[in-house]
Scaffold this motif. Sequence first.
Motif, PDB file in Angstrom:
ATOM      1  N   ILE A 128       0.836  -1.211   0.000  1.00  0.00           N
ATOM      2  CA  ILE A 128       0.000   0.000   0.000  1.00  0.00           C
ATOM      3  C   ILE A 128       0.865   1.252   0.000  1.00  0.00           C
ATOM      4  CG2 ILE A 128      -0.260   0.266   2.492  1.00  0.00           C
ATOM      5  CD1 ILE A 128      -3.037   0.605  -0.124  1.00  0.00           C
ATOM      6  N   GLN A 129       2.020   1.201   0.631  1.00  0.00           N
ATOM      7  CA  GLN A 129       2.907   2.356   0.583  1.00  0.00           C
ATOM      8  C   GLN A 129       3.499   2.550  -0.803  1.00  0.00           C
ATOM      9  OE1 GLN A 129       5.695   1.624   3.783  1.00  0.00           O
ATOM     10  NE2 GLN A 129       4.408   2.684   5.286  1.00  0.00           N
ATOM     11  N   ALA A 130       3.630   1.470  -1.559  1.00  0.00           N
ATOM     12  CA  ALA A 130       4.098   1.598  -2.936  1.00  0.00           C
ATOM     13  C   ALA A 130       3.071   2.282  -3.819  1.00  0.00           C
ATOM     14  CB  ALA A 130       4.439   0.218  -3.505  1.00  0.00           C
ATOM     15  N   ALA A 131       1.809   2.295  -3.385  1.00  0.00           N
ATOM     16  CA  ALA A 131       0.748   2.968  -4.143  1.00  0.00           C
ATOM     17  C   ALA A 131       0.622   4.427  -3.773  1.00  0.00           C
ATOM     18  CB  ALA A 131      -0.584   2.260  -3.910  1.00  0.00           C
ATOM     19  N   GLY A 132       1.492   4.950  -2.911  1.00  0.00           N
ATOM     20  CA  GLY A 132       1.467   6.370  -2.562  1.00  0.00           C
ATOM     21  C   GLY A 132       0.734   6.686  -1.284  1.00  0.00           C
ATOM     22  N   PHE A 133       0.378   5.704  -0.495  1.00  0.00           N
ATOM     23  CA  PHE A 133      -0.314   5.947   0.766  1.00  0.00           C
ATOM     24  C   PHE A 133       0.682   6.139   1.901  1.00  0.00           C
ATOM     25  CE2 PHE A 133      -3.859   4.601  -1.637  1.00  0.00           C
ATOM     26  CZ  PHE A 133      -5.009   4.961  -0.942  1.00  0.00           C
ATOM     27  N   THR A 134       0.238   6.895   2.903  1.00  0.00           N
ATOM     28  CA  THR A 134       1.056   7.191   4.082  1.00  0.00           C
ATOM     29  C   THR A 134       0.447   6.516   5.292  1.00  0.00           C
ATOM     30  OG1 THR A 134       1.655   9.345   3.153  1.00  0.00           O
ATOM     31  CG2 THR A 134       2.027   9.019   5.511  1.00  0.00           C
ATOM     32  N   GLN A 135       1.304   5.866   6.068  1.00  0.00           N
ATOM     33  CA  GLN A 135       0.830   5.178   7.271  1.00  0.00           C
ATOM     34  C   GLN A 135       0.699   6.159   8.420  1.00  0.00           C
ATOM     35  OE1 GLN A 135       3.403   2.009   8.613  1.00  0.00           O
ATOM     36  NE2 GLN A 135       1.696   0.888   9.541  1.00  0.00           N
ATOM     37  N   SER A 136      -0.441   6.121   9.103  1.00  0.00           N
ATOM     38  CA  SER A 136      -0.683   7.024  10.217  1.00  0.00           C
ATOM     39  C   SER A 136       0.153   6.640  11.421  1.00  0.00           C
ATOM     40  CB  SER A 136      -2.180   6.994  10.583  1.00  0.00           C
ATOM     41  OG  SER A 136      -2.418   7.689  11.782  1.00  0.00           O
ATOM     42  N   LYS A 137       0.652   7.636  12.126  1.00  0.00           N
ATOM     43  CA  LYS A 137       1.402   7.393  13.353  1.00  0.00           C
ATOM     44  C   LYS A 137       0.478   7.243  14.559  1.00  0.00           C
ATOM     45  CE  LYS A 137       5.252   7.716  11.118  1.00  0.00           C
ATOM     46  NZ  LYS A 137       6.019   6.490  10.807  1.00  0.00           N
ATOM     47  N   ALA A 138      -0.754   7.723  14.462  1.00  0.00           N
ATOM     48  CA  ALA A 138      -1.696   7.578  15.560  1.00  0.00           C
ATOM     49  C   ALA A 138      -2.324   6.193  15.574  1.00  0.00           C
ATOM     50  CB  ALA A 138      -2.786   8.647  15.468  1.00  0.00           C
ATOM     51  N   ASP A 139      -2.578   5.629  14.390  1.00  0.00           N
ATOM     52  CA  ASP A 139      -3.116   4.283  14.261  1.00  0.00           C
ATOM     53  C   ASP A 139      -2.441   3.648  13.057  1.00  0.00           C
ATOM     54  OD1 ASP A 139      -4.533   1.944  13.995  1.00  0.00           O
ATOM     55  OD2 ASP A 139      -6.499   2.847  14.336  1.00  0.00           O
ATOM     56  N   TYR A 140      -1.594   2.661  13.305  1.00  0.00           N
ATOM     57  CA  TYR A 140      -0.784   2.088  12.237  1.00  0.00           C
ATOM     58  C   TYR A 140      -1.616   1.299  11.228  1.00  0.00           C
ATOM     59  CZ  TYR A 140       3.577   3.459  14.461  1.00  0.00           C
ATOM     60  OH  TYR A 140       4.618   4.189  14.980  1.00  0.00           O
ATOM     61  N   SER A 141      -2.892   1.058  11.527  1.00  0.00           N
ATOM     62  CA  SER A 141      -3.756   0.368  10.575  1.00  0.00           C
ATOM     63  C   SER A 141      -4.464   1.327   9.633  1.00  0.00           C
ATOM     64  CB  SER A 141      -4.798  -0.471  11.329  1.00  0.00           C
ATOM     65  OG  SER A 141      -4.175  -1.443  12.128  1.00  0.00           O
ATOM     66  N   LEU A 142      -4.223   2.622   9.781  1.00  0.00           N
ATOM     67  CA  LEU A 142      -4.845   3.638   8.943  1.00  0.00           C
ATOM     68  C   LEU A 142      -3.833   4.138   7.910  1.00  0.00           C
ATOM     69  CD1 LEU A 142      -7.202   5.620   8.307  1.00  0.00           C
ATOM     70  CD2 LEU A 142      -6.199   7.149  10.038  1.00  0.00           C
ATOM     71  N   PHE A 143      -4.247   4.120   6.642  1.00  0.00           N
ATOM     72  CA  PHE A 143      -3.407   4.611   5.543  1.00  0.00           C
ATOM     73  C   PHE A 143      -4.203   5.667   4.786  1.00  0.00           C
ATOM     74  CE2 PHE A 143      -2.133   0.311   6.511  1.00  0.00           C
ATOM     75  CZ  PHE A 143      -0.749   0.363   6.510  1.00  0.00           C
ATOM     76  N   THR A 144      -3.564   6.787   4.489  1.00  0.00           N
ATOM     77  CA  THR A 144      -4.240   7.894   3.814  1.00  0.00           C
ATOM     78  C   THR A 144      -3.422   8.338   2.606  1.00  0.00           C
ATOM     79  OG1 THR A 144      -3.148   9.524   5.248  1.00  0.00           O
ATOM     80  CG2 THR A 144      -5.331   8.715   5.923  1.00  0.00           C
ATOM     81  N   CYS A 145      -4.134   8.914   1.647  1.00  0.00           N
ATOM     82  CA  CYS A 145      -3.489   9.438   0.436  1.00  0.00           C
ATOM     83  C   CYS A 145      -4.216  10.713   0.023  1.00  0.00           C
ATOM     84  CB  CYS A 145      -3.541   8.407  -0.687  1.00  0.00           C
ATOM     85  SG  CYS A 145      -2.803   8.966  -2.242  1.00  0.00           S
ATOM     86  N   LYS A 146      -3.482  11.814  -0.074  1.00  0.00           N
ATOM     87  CA  LYS A 146      -4.046  13.088  -0.508  1.00  0.00           C
ATOM     88  C   LYS A 146      -3.326  13.534  -1.776  1.00  0.00           C
ATOM     89  CE  LYS A 146      -5.118  17.771   1.038  1.00  0.00           C
ATOM     90  NZ  LYS A 146      -6.517  17.675   0.569  1.00  0.00           N
ATOM     91  N   ASN A 147      -4.128  13.744  -2.814  1.00  0.00           N
ATOM     92  CA  ASN A 147      -3.584  14.155  -4.116  1.00  0.00           C
ATOM     93  C   ASN A 147      -4.442  15.310  -4.619  1.00  0.00           C
ATOM     94  OD1 ASN A 147      -2.311  14.373  -6.539  1.00  0.00           O
ATOM     95  ND2 ASN A 147      -2.991  12.392  -7.354  1.00  0.00           N
ATOM     96  N   GLY A 148      -3.982  16.550  -4.361  1.00  0.00           N
ATOM     97  CA  GLY A 148      -4.780  17.720  -4.688  1.00  0.00           C
ATOM     98  C   GLY A 148      -5.997  17.799  -3.788  1.00  0.00           C
ATOM     99  N   LYS A 149      -7.169  17.842  -4.391  1.00  0.00           N
ATOM    100  CA  LYS A 149      -8.405  17.852  -3.609  1.00  0.00           C
ATOM    101  C   LYS A 149      -8.935  16.446  -3.333  1.00  0.00           C
ATOM    102  CE  LYS A 149     -10.015  22.369  -5.231  1.00  0.00           C
ATOM    103  NZ  LYS A 149     -11.148  23.107  -5.869  1.00  0.00           N
TER     104      LYS A 149
END
Length: 776
Positions: free
Chosen positions: A430-451
């Motif tokens: 999932i990190q290879a797809a451009g997602f960032t792992q949350s430091k507050a909850d390691y099971s949460l991955f987020t991706c922001k691209n513009g809006k």
Amino acid sequence: MARALRFQAHLPISFWGECVLTAIYLINRLPTALLSKISPYEKLYHKPPSYNHLRIFGCLAYATIVQPSHKFDPRAKRCVFLGYPLGQKAYKLFDLTTKKIFTSRDVVFHESHFPFQTLPSSSPTEPSPPVLPLPLSDLSSPPCLSPALPSPRPPSPSTPPDLTASFDTAAPIFPSHTTAVPAPSQPSSPSVPPAPICYSLRHKVKPAHLHDYVCSQVTLPTLDQSSDSLPCRTKGTRYPLSNFLSYHRYSPSHFAFIANISRPVEPNTFAEAVSNPHWQEAMQSELAALESNQTWSLTSLPPGKQPIGCKWVYKIKHRSDGTIERYKARLVAKGYTQTEGLDYHDTFSPTAKMVSVRCVLALAAAHNWSLHQLDVHNAFLHGDLHEEIYMSPPPGLQRQGEHLVCRLHKSLYGLKQASRQWFSKFTEAIQAAGFTQSKADYSLFTCKNGKSFTALLIYVDDILITGNNLAAIDALKRFLNTRFKIKDLGDLKYFLGIEVSRSRKGISICQRKYALDIIKDGGALGARPVSFPMEQNSKISSDIGEILHDPAKYRRLVGRLIYLTITRPDITYSVHILSRFMHEPRKPHLDAAMRVLRYLKSTPGQGLFFPAGNEMKLTAYCDSDWAGCPTTRRSTSGYCVFLGNSLISWRTKRQKTVSLSSAEAEYRAMTGACCEITWLRYLLQDLQLPDPGPATLHCDNQAALHISANPVFHDRTRHIEIDCHFIRDKILDRTVVTRYISSQQQVADVFTKALGKEDFSDMVCKLGVHNIHSPT
């Protein structure tokens, strides 16, 4: 049954008491549906009864004469078998010569002979059971089924019974309670056929007042001897759920969904599943997936190695509308037999926090984001193993005469390190797809691209995806499907046992099916519901009451109630109190747990509602019960946190040390709530929520508010640990703003003490807990 015993044995009416006692003796040893197909004897003594000593009631018996007066006297006396004496391993017999009843253990039975069948009846005025003649035209009618039960033929008086035959035959087992007892022979005309058994074909329709209920789902309650809530033979027993399980407020689609997920039954063992073609196909599919993934290779077991076992686990997967999608069989290794340092090393693997799940649902409802659910097919098989592990062949794959074992090359469900290896593999992808792992909850991955914003939450192999861009979500699904075998389950409806329904007004979550399963397993289907889970101001002690002989039942019940608190903050305090006695539960503790089940029976579909268009601002309430534990005199802290009008976090916890004053106890409760607020702010930042400003913390103790705001009151605070003063720094940097609130408006009160009916209902309503139905 007593009448059938008497009619078969042709006993006089004076022996009616022996017939009743024998019938009771047999009923107590026969399986019954009220006790989940076990007998009352097994329920009471925790062991199955023996049937080897059972004999046919009223048959001929010869009891040994231990001390005959003369060597030519008979060595046995002719008797009639009349049952089983209480508290003795013997038989109750009636001497046909002396007309007296006695007991004996040395008895020979002739179960095809009935002495009173050939003797004149002691009550000649007693009518025999009538035989009703039927016309010949009725014998061929479809509703009537004539049983093929032969009538016993009485022995000829001139033919003595064969005494040697009874010594060579084994003791017969008494027939099951479902076996029909043949009626005594009656003199009848050869032209009159025996009466057939008629079954009505009348169409049965449930009453009009039950049209809003799914009565086909109702099963009989199980008998719980440790509870006073025994099933009663009243009108409510036939439909034990009808007093609360109404569906009239559900939309048709959601009604079909909950009905579908409640109907199927999953097998527990391989023997139960192997006879069903659906489960056979599921097991073949699982073995094919394991073979294609090269999970293992068959080899001989090297010297010094010990293989671990495995078993099948069965689960029915549903679609978003509740219909059955597929039958899933999963092969699970018995990882509890692994040896640390040899078969595994590191085992920890993060899973999504339930607070994170509620936060994502609250944000999706407020911003009108779409919610999607994915399932990873054979997720743990993607993990790589670095240890040398051998496993016994699974049931269904073993061949007679072979002594091969499976050398595991890939991870398998049940292994100690399986979850860690899978999560490491998924994180890398999932990190290879451009997602960032949350430091507050390691099971949460987020991706922001513009809006465009996309959030992914993973709990073992269940994935929850939300975001404001459907195209980005579809692209993520395609990417995951290339790396793993993904099954798209559509819109979120059923996640980790949580039922989710959505409309324009918001999102509702509850655990209705899970609550009903707990009620059924706990034997409270026939119990009387109550309005609140625990008696007001009750103080349950750890050393009062009888110790339970089977503590596993209590521990299982409380463990399931703990998981139910994911959507039920109203039972959090009660479950917290019950969990204190897991090490040595007693009778009062089980009674309190059964009261919680009675409360759940009145509100099985209760849950949380996350409204649409919600204001994203953190608000918290904290409270404490000073010296509330009667055993340790430690205080109980409680808090709850709202994101706008959505309740997302709550907790009840006993404090680690004894507080010297109520102000100190409240101060410690404020510190715990402040820590939760701080973590939630980090989590909301990862979810790209704009800075909501300082969180408001409400407390009903003025002294605690002064201590938190001013570094004074040295006499009250010099003994308090340094970590408790963490709240002062958060107040100074404007992360938290404290406010005073009266005790009557303190909603966290429900997390620290048992309240009465009116106060409890008022607080639960303020928490935003409602009896959930599909919003329209």
